[in-house]
Write an enzyme that holds these catalytic residues in place. Sequence first.
Site, PDB file in Angstrom:
ATOM      1  CE1 TYR A  86       0.822  -0.229   4.412  1.00 29.55           C
ATOM      2  CE2 TYR A  86      -0.421   1.826   4.459  1.00 29.55           C
ATOM      3  CZ  TYR A  86       0.339   0.767   5.024  1.00 29.55           C
ATOM      4  OH  TYR A  86       0.759   1.135   6.371  1.00 29.55           O
ATOM      5  CG  ASN A 161      -8.436  -0.641  11.550  1.00 28.91           C
ATOM      6  OD1 ASN A 161      -8.170   0.419  11.995  1.00 28.91           O
ATOM      7  ND2 ASN A 161      -7.357  -1.505  11.850  1.00 28.91           N
ATOM      8  CE  LYS A 221      -9.979   2.530  17.934  1.00 19.49           C
ATOM      9  NZ  LYS A 221      -9.215   1.712  16.927  1.00 19.49           N
ATOM     10  N   GLY A 223      -9.887  10.014  18.509  1.00 24.57           N
ATOM     11  CA  GLY A 223      -8.743  10.600  17.874  1.00 24.57           C
ATOM     12  C   GLY A 223      -8.215  11.647  19.015  1.00 24.57           C
ATOM     13  CD  GLU A 225     -11.485  16.225  20.854  1.00 22.83           C
ATOM     14  OE1 GLU A 225     -11.788  16.932  22.123  1.00 22.83           O
ATOM     15  OE2 GLU A 225     -10.962  17.031  19.836  1.00 22.83           O
ATOM     16  CB  ALA A 251      -2.228   6.355  15.531  1.00 19.72           C
ATOM     17  N   GLY A 252      -4.131   3.687  15.527  1.00 17.77           N
ATOM     18  CA  GLY A 252      -5.133   2.955  16.209  1.00 17.77           C
ATOM     19  C   GLY A 252      -4.712   1.514  16.162  1.00 17.77           C
ATOM     20  CG  ASP A 253      -3.331  -0.760  13.331  1.00 18.47           C
ATOM     21  OD1 ASP A 253      -4.776  -0.626  13.477  1.00 18.47           O
ATOM     22  OD2 ASP A 253      -2.598  -0.223  12.222  1.00 18.47           O
TER      23      ASP A 253
END
Length: 308
Positions: A86, A161, A221, A223, A225, A251-253
């Site tokens: 990707y 995701n 989540k 972000g 906040e 970042a979420g992972d």
Amino acid sequence: DFDIVALGEPLVELNQTHQDQRQYLQGFGGDTSNAVIAAARQGASCAYLTRVGNDAFGQQFLDLWRSEGVDTSGVQVDEQAHTGLYFVQHGPDGHAFSYLRRGSAASLMTPASLDSGLIERARYLHVSGISLAISTSACDTVFAAIERAHAAGAQVSLDSNLRLRLWPVDRARAILRETMRMADLFLPSMDDMQHLTGNDDPERTLDWIRDAGAAGVVVLKLGKEGSIIDDGRRRIPVAALRVDAVDATGAGDCFAGSLLARRCQGDSWEDAVRYANAAAALSTLGYGAVDPLPRKEQVLERLKSLSA
Ligand code: KDG
């Protein structure tokens, strides 16, 4: 035995760090792979389940996981299909992904890909909306993995995701709704939920998730906040760490992997989420999903300096 076994697709990452140049920084991505590497860097014992191509990129991933201490005995190598790829581009609205992944080795996973017996040795199985979206056989594989996990007494963690380049929103909503009902821990982002439900209010979103039948712990989540923990009895907001982000890819992972790692180390939900918020913020300080993932010492130091 393992704290966390994750299932999904690794993707080689080409990151356009200079907008005006034809230069890409090669890194590594793939949401669930990012999450197990993040967890391993926080001290968790981890394994990854996937299928890679018999190509240079597949070999690089095997080397990466081994160097991070992630068990690869459940990784299959496909003689025909390739490892996916990707591109990350950065613009005023943040980062955007484009993919070269159709027909990839990971998308050819089937429930038989789970025969290594690793899930049966895990505390948590971690899967995601991307693992569900890449192909119908991968989707079947995730459902089979969840069944195996529950039969063996493992907990199931699901990150929403949502990637609308991979599947139509109606299918995504239907499949994610089924899967969130089976998850012991559901980790949706507000952005993903807004696409699925059409509303942008966190409280109403949590109501929607409960009405849809999610029975486990939910961490929404938000972000910058921070996040809201809904443990089925109360809703607890946890603030984010403010940083000047360079690249939020992964970042979420990092949040998911760090949260699971800290739960396995005995943290309360609130402490684990505070830790995961800090780890996720630190992971945005450099380019790429994997290279900037912080280690435990860095996160603890940052948390200490905040409370000092
Ligand atoms: O969360 C970051 C991932 O999205 C990235 O590493 C690439 O796995 C990826 C995907 O399918 O988008």
